[in-house]
Structure formats: structure tokens, C-alpha cells
Design a protein around this motif. Structure first.
Motif, PDB file in Angstrom:
ATOM      1  N   TYR A  21      26.073  -8.651 -15.822  1.00  0.00           N
ATOM      2  CA  TYR A  21      27.310  -7.888 -15.623  1.00  0.00           C
ATOM      3  C   TYR A  21      27.383  -6.717 -16.593  1.00  0.00           C
ATOM      4  O   TYR A  21      27.673  -5.583 -16.203  1.00  0.00           O
ATOM      5  N   LEU A  22      27.095  -6.970 -17.855  1.00  0.00           N
ATOM      6  CA  LEU A  22      27.123  -5.892 -18.843  1.00  0.00           C
ATOM      7  C   LEU A  22      25.999  -4.886 -18.577  1.00  0.00           C
ATOM      8  O   LEU A  22      26.177  -3.678 -18.772  1.00  0.00           O
ATOM      9  N   SER A  23      24.858  -5.379 -18.134  1.00  0.00           N
ATOM     10  CA  SER A  23      23.755  -4.473 -17.794  1.00  0.00           C
ATOM     11  C   SER A  23      24.153  -3.526 -16.675  1.00  0.00           C
ATOM     12  O   SER A  23      23.706  -2.373 -16.627  1.00  0.00           O
ATOM     13  N   SER A  24      25.009  -4.033 -15.775  1.00  0.00           N
ATOM     14  CA  SER A  24      25.389  -3.202 -14.637  1.00  0.00           C
ATOM     15  C   SER A  24      26.122  -1.938 -15.082  1.00  0.00           C
ATOM     16  O   SER A  24      26.034  -0.906 -14.412  1.00  0.00           O
ATOM     17  N   PHE A  25      26.826  -2.005 -16.227  1.00  0.00           N
ATOM     18  CA  PHE A  25      27.491  -0.804 -16.716  1.00  0.00           C
ATOM     19  C   PHE A  25      26.458   0.257 -17.115  1.00  0.00           C
ATOM     20  O   PHE A  25      26.659   1.453 -16.896  1.00  0.00           O
ATOM     21  N   LEU A  26      25.346  -0.208 -17.688  1.00  0.00           N
ATOM     22  CA  LEU A  26      24.256   0.719 -17.989  1.00  0.00           C
ATOM     23  C   LEU A  26      23.684   1.315 -16.712  1.00  0.00           C
ATOM     24  O   LEU A  26      23.399   2.519 -16.629  1.00  0.00           O
ATOM     25  N   LEU A  27      23.551   0.457 -15.706  1.00  0.00           N
ATOM     26  CA  LEU A  27      22.968   0.921 -14.451  1.00  0.00           C
ATOM     27  C   LEU A  27      23.895   1.904 -13.743  1.00  0.00           C
ATOM     28  O   LEU A  27      23.440   2.918 -13.197  1.00  0.00           O
ATOM     29  N   TYR A  28      25.186   1.602 -13.746  1.00  0.00           N
ATOM     30  CA  TYR A  28      26.143   2.525 -13.134  1.00  0.00           C
ATOM     31  C   TYR A  28      26.177   3.846 -13.907  1.00  0.00           C
ATOM     32  O   TYR A  28      26.298   4.930 -13.313  1.00  0.00           O
ATOM     33  N   ALA A  29      26.090   3.746 -15.219  1.00  0.00           N
ATOM     34  CA  ALA A  29      26.065   4.961 -16.043  1.00  0.00           C
ATOM     35  C   ALA A  29      24.824   5.781 -15.726  1.00  0.00           C
ATOM     36  O   ALA A  29      24.880   7.019 -15.660  1.00  0.00           O
ATOM     37  N   MET A  30      23.699   5.092 -15.508  1.00  0.00           N
ATOM     38  CA  MET A  30      22.471   5.793 -15.168  1.00  0.00           C
ATOM     39  C   MET A  30      22.611   6.495 -13.815  1.00  0.00           C
ATOM     40  O   MET A  30      22.192   7.645 -13.649  1.00  0.00           O
ATOM     41  N   LEU A  31      23.229   5.806 -12.844  1.00  0.00           N
ATOM     42  CA  LEU A  31      23.460   6.421 -11.547  1.00  0.00           C
ATOM     43  C   LEU A  31      24.359   7.655 -11.687  1.00  0.00           C
ATOM     44  O   LEU A  31      24.100   8.704 -11.081  1.00  0.00           O
ATOM     45  N   ALA A  32      25.422   7.523 -12.502  1.00  0.00           N
ATOM     46  CA  ALA A  32      26.332   8.654 -12.709  1.00  0.00           C
ATOM     47  C   ALA A  32      25.600   9.824 -13.372  1.00  0.00           C
ATOM     48  O   ALA A  32      25.765  10.987 -12.974  1.00  0.00           O
ATOM     49  N   LEU A  33      24.773   9.502 -14.375  1.00  0.00           N
ATOM     50  CA  LEU A  33      23.995  10.548 -15.045  1.00  0.00           C
ATOM     51  C   LEU A  33      23.056  11.248 -14.063  1.00  0.00           C
ATOM     52  O   LEU A  33      22.907  12.472 -14.087  1.00  0.00           O
ATOM     53  N   ALA A  34      22.435  10.452 -13.206  1.00  0.00           N
ATOM     54  CA  ALA A  34      21.496  11.017 -12.245  1.00  0.00           C
ATOM     55  C   ALA A  34      22.212  11.925 -11.251  1.00  0.00           C
ATOM     56  O   ALA A  34      21.703  12.997 -10.891  1.00  0.00           O
ATOM     57  N   VAL A  35      23.402  11.511 -10.809  1.00  0.00           N
ATOM     58  CA  VAL A  35      24.179  12.348  -9.898  1.00  0.00           C
ATOM     59  C   VAL A  35      24.580  13.655 -10.584  1.00  0.00           C
ATOM     60  O   VAL A  35      24.451  14.751 -10.013  1.00  0.00           O
TER      61      VAL A  35
END
Length: 575
Positions: free
Chosen positions: A259-273
Motif C-alpha cells: 500500500y505504501l509502495s503504491s504511493f511511490l508508484l502513483y507519484a512515478m506515474l504523475a511524474l511521468a505524465v
């Protein structure tokens, strides 16, 4: 084409698929009918069966299925010269009509079978023999996944040493930072689990504190990173970690870490966008479709190279292995399984944009070219935001490598737990009412979770340290065979209960053709290598395993088709 335009078109198509085709699937299968309780409630044991709130489970599921696949797949496909247009079409069409159906169907079938794996679904709807063949194949595939991802994680943690054996601090700096943050991440995940499940801290409060803790440990890891160990040492440390993670209650480590890792993953997606919006990379650095220089056949290689970004057999193991045991409500299955797959498609499209930027950069700056999946993705995203490659670039690059490592580590501990489940299930005949608790003799020993875990971890780590790359070429085909068999298993179950399974038949047939063709080509290539002389054990192993996988695919396909035909005739006669 502009990368931003490509991203907008693909996201619009994926969103339409989620809303309309996802709704169609729910209606056809009867998802949420009669408000049935899920196995997480009816079989709750505090270890594997633990209900999780939808955002928490989405974090686990998305983190586990993503891994390195949606990043490495498009990069490899681009390197093979397939073209960004062909890749994007397969990602979008595959995600909506193949991968989404596969993941959603596997999760739904599992929760209607007591949270059991695809193997048990095959046993209940086909035969015990088919189940055992599937479990042997799935287990060996997961051992390969454990070996590969353990090696990748150790590679992102391991230090570089000079000729005298001393640590090259400059070259090891990024890895040391990633290793330190990853270790601290495990600590805050355990604290998060205790806070939510034992101290009843609200999810909102715990999430807010968790995000702040992530920021804090990143700041600590960027400035304090005293651990410089070799790759082999990290391999054994990772082995100990996944052994513990495999048998620990999901609420204390698996759920909170993912769950906490998902925040990193969502942040990575946001950064990529943000990067694509700022950089608007031109896709002209790659051909639209296969280049004239490329000699690699699009069929079947494209469809085994881009797997996780379109359809991946590993996903069905996650859906039916860990996610189904934690699903709180049946209606959560669509956003978690179908939505999670389409979100992974978005990541694959973003990766294509990063590849386009990296290729343009490499052409203009050959002395500082971006090489390797990590560098192309991380350097491409960071470079679009900070083209000058200054301090912002360095920080973003480290964070993206950290997130990439988090992907792999999450998939790694999930794969170990899945392999443990399958090893245990192999020794139990559920059609005779057996369970790991009721079997006797050697079956009792081998179905023990600790024994199954130790065997799995030792095999995976040893293979990872001793040349898993020699047989890694088989993974793409094996993974897509898993996908075909997962589709087959759900199709036979739906047919058995009188539900519409037509949406599975074409994807199943296509993936079987892809798998058999790919295995045939690889086996032919390895035989040619052997004929030249001087080959090590790798080509011989690939030939033997390739032939066995072709036989397995044919046998299970025939049995599955015969089962569906019998069920169809029975329903027709009854009608």
C-alpha cells in the motif's frame, strides 16, 4: 506524432474500455449478485485471508502485477524495431480485451472458489491431472521470477568495487541510497500495519503519516547511506526477507508495504505524465511500425515481449493467489483487477514516450547515451523535466530508480508467497476433500508452509546466482502460456455454471497460438546454437523445457476444449 497526443488518445481509449467493457463483463458474469461475502470474510485466518479496504488492496495488487514488466517490455519491443504504433496498439487493445478480462476473470473465479488459485479452479472444472500439470509449470515459472527479480533488486542495491576490491563510492552512490531507503521502507510498513490493524488508527490518518514518513526516509536515504555490500551478499539478504515475507501475516508486511509502495508508484506515474506534458517528446525517433532493418518477426515476438503492459499470465497468479484472499467486497474486483491492468497499460504508454525521448537524446549525445531499461526509463522521464541534467535530474533519477526497485521487490515477495501456495496445493487433492491440515506422511511435510517457503527461496536464490539468464529467454513464452491457461480455466468454469464465456475464447486461442509459435521459434534457434558446437547447458535446457511447454500447452488446450464442448452439449440438452 507528439508523445502527449499519443498519451491522451491511449488514456481516452483505456478509460472508455474500463467504463463500458468493464460494465459489460460485470453484467455477463453476475459480479456482486446476491451480495455474497468474499473468502476474506468467510475464511479469515489472520495470515493469508484478511479483508483489506479497496485502496489498500489496490496498492498491493497494482504493485505486485506491475513489477518491471510494463517498463522493460516496451523498451525491449522498441529495441527490436517493432515501432511505437504497433506497441501502442497492442498495449491498448491487449489491455482492454485481453489483459483486463484475464485479470478480472481470474480474480472473480477465485473468490467464487474460496480464494483458491487457478490450479484449484482447473481441478474443480477440468481434472486433478490438469491441475497438477498447471501447478508444476506455474511453480517453475515463479522460481524463474524469484530468481530474476531477486537479481534485479540485488543489482539496484549492490555496490561497485574497483580492481583492488575497494568500494567505488561514486559509482555506488545511487544504489546505496536506494538500498537504505528500501530497508527503512520495510520498517515503516511494519509500523503502519501495527497502527492500522492492532491500534485501530484510521486509514486516513495512517496514510497521511505514512506519506510523510516516506518523504522522511527518502531524505534520510539520500544523505545517510552507509551500507555498501556486494550483489551476492544482497541476494542472500533478499532471500531471508522474502522467506519471512512469504509466511508472515499479510496485515503486518505484505498489505502495508504494498500500500505504501503504491504511493511511490502513483507519484512515478504523475511524474511521468508531467514529464510528457513538459517534454512533449517526438515519437519520430522510432518507426511507427516495424522498421526495415528489423528481422525479428512481429508475430509472435511482440506479444511475448510486451506482456505486463497488455496481458501477463503472472497477473492471474496474483489475482487468484493473494488478492482474492483479501478482497473485501465482490464489487471491488472490477476497479482492482480490471482497473489495475488498465493503469499498467498507462505506465507502458508512458514508457514508450520515455523511450522516444531517450532515443532522441542518445542520437544527439552519444557520449552520455542512456543504456539499459533503468537508465532509459529513469533518464528519459528525468530528462524531459530537467533537460540540463542538473541537480533536479539527479534527484528525480534516483527516485525513479527507487520506485523501479520497489516495483521489483513487491513483485518478488508476492511471487514467493504465490510459489509457496502452489507448492502446498500440489500435494493436496481438493477433489477428495484433502487440506494441508488433513493430509499425512510426506504430503504433510511438503505441504507445510515453512518447508514450502524454504524450498522455494533456496531454489530461486541459487538460480538467481548461477545463471538464470541462460534460460530467461523462455520466460516470455512461459508467461504468456500462463495467460492462455488462465483464460482457459475461467472459461471452463463460466461454461460449467452456465455463464457467457465468449469474451475468453478469442484471447485464449490467440495466446495459445502466440505461445506455441514463440516456443517453436526459440527451440529452433537453440538447436541451431547446439549444432554449431561449444554450447553450455543453457541451450540444452531451453530445448528440453521448450518441448515440454509445447506438449503442456497442447494437452491442456485439448482437455479444456473437450470440457467446454461437453458442458455446452449438457446445457443445450438440459435447455
Amino acid at each position: 506524432m507528439n508523445g502527449l497526443v499519443l498519451l491522451i488518445i491511449c488514456c481516452a481509449a483505456l478509460l472508455a474500455g474500463y467504463v463500458f467493457y468493464g460494465r459489460y463483463l460485470c453484467k455477463k458474469w453476475g459480479v456482486g449478485e446476491n451480495d455474497q461475502p468474499t473468502p476474506a470474510h468467510t475464511m479469515e485466518d489472520g495470515i493469508d485471508y484478511v479483508p483489506a479496504k479497496a485502496p489498500v488492496l489496490m496498492g498491493h495488487h497494482f504493485s505486485s502485477i506491475a513489477g518491471a514488466g510494463p517498463i522493460t517490455g516496451p523498451i525491449s519491443a522498441a529495441a527490436a524495431g517493432f515501432g511505437w504504433g504497433a506497441c501502442a496498439l497492442w498495449i491498448v487493445i491487449g489491455g482492454i480485451f485481453f489483459g483486463g478480462v484475464h485479470d478480472f476473470g481470474a480474480l472473480f473465479a477465485s473468490i467464487r472458489h474460496g480464494g483458491k488459485s487457478i490450479g484449484e479452479i482447473i481441478s474443480a472444472n477440468m481434472s486433478t491431472r490438469a491441475k497438477r500439470l498447471f501447478l508444476i509449470f506455474s511453480y517453475l515459472t515463479l522460481i524463474l521470477v524469484v530468481a530474476a527479480f531477486a537479481s534485479i533488486v540485488a543489482g539496484t542495491f549492490g555496490a561497485t568495487f574497483d580492481e583492488s576490491g575497494a568500494v567505488d563510492v561514486a559509482k555506488s552512490l545511487s544504489n546505496a541510497r536506494v538500498a537504505m531507503v528500501s530497508l527503512l521502507f520495510i520498517v515503516i510498513a511494519i509500523i503502519f500495519g501495527f497502527a492500522v490493524y492492532r491500534r485501530n488508527v484510521s486509514m486516513g490518518t495512517a496514510s497521511a503519516v505514512g506519506v510523510l514518513a516516506i518523504v522522511a526516509i527518502i531524505a534520510v536515504g539520500m544523505n545517510f547511506h552507509p551500507i555498501y555490500l556486494s550483489n551476492s551478499t544482497w541476494m542472500w539478504i533478499v532471500g531471508v526477507y522474502i522467506a519471512v515475507a512469504s509466511v508472515a501475516p499479510v496485515w503486518i508486511l505484505l498489505q502495508p508495504r504494498d500500500y505504501l509502495s503504491s504511493f511511490l508508484l502513483y507519484a512515478m506515474l504523475a511524474l511521468a505524465v508531467i514529464a510528457v506534458v513538459m517534454g512533449r517528446p517526438s515519437m519520430d525517433s522510432m518507426p511507427v511500425f516495424q522498421s526495415a532493418e528489423s528481422t525479428t518477426p512481429v508475430f509472435p515476438v511482440l506479444f511475448t515481449t510486451i506482456a505486463c503492459g497488455a496481458i501477463s499470465g503472472f497477473h492471474s497468479l496474483v489475482s487468484s493467489g493473494t488478492t482474492s484472499k483479501q478482497l473485501d467486497k465482490e464489487t471491488d474486483a472490477k476497479p482492482i483487477a480490471y482497473g489495475g491492468m488498465l493503469l499498467e497499460c498507462v505506465l507502458a504508454v508512458l514508457t514508450l514516450c520515455a523511450v522516444a525521448y531517450a532515443y532522441s537524446w542518445n542520437a544527439a549525445n552519444p557520449d552520455s547515451a542512456l543504456k539499459g531499461a533503468t537508465a532509459i526509463f529513469g533518464g528519459g522521464i528525468a530528462g524531459m523535466i530537467d533537460p540540463s541534467r542538473g541537480a533536479v535530474y539527479e534527484v528525480l533519477y534516483t527516485l525513479l530508480v527507487l520506485t523501479y526497485s520497489a516495483f521489483c521487490l513487491t513483485s518478488l515477495d508476492t511471487a514467493t508467497r504465490l510459489a509457496r501456495f502452489m507448492f502446498q496445493e500440489f500435494w493436496v487433492d481438493s477433489n477428495k476433500g484433502e487440506t494441508p491440515e488433513t493430509v499425512t506422511g510426506y504430503k504433510k511435510v511438503l505441504s507445510n508452509p515453512y518447508v514450502a517457503t524454504i524450498i522455494t527461496v533456496v531454489l530461486g536464490i541459487l538460480l538467481g546466482m548461477n545463471g538464470y539468464g541462460k534460460i530467461w529467454a523462455l520466460f516470455g513464452s512461459a508467461n504468456q502460456l500462463l495467460a492462455a491457461l488462465g483464460l482457459l480455466a475461467v472459461a471452463t468454469w463460466l461454461s460449467n455454471i452456465g455463464k457467457d464465456n465468449k469474451m475468453f475464447l478469442l484471447p485464449m486461442a490467440f495466446m495459445l497460438c502466440v505461445t506455441i509459435a514463440s516456443l517453436f521459434i526459440n527451440t529452433k534457434t537453440q538447436l541451431a546454437t547446439i549444432a554449431k558446437g561449444g554450447a553450455d547447458w543453457g541451450p540444452y535446457a531451453q530445448v528440453i523445457l521448450g518441448v515440454l511447454l509445447i506438449v503442456l500447452a497442447v494437452v491442456l488446450a485439448i482437455e479444456g476444449v473437450m470440457t467446454i464442448c461437453k458442458q455446452y452439449k449438457a446445457h443445450k440438452t438440459a435447455a
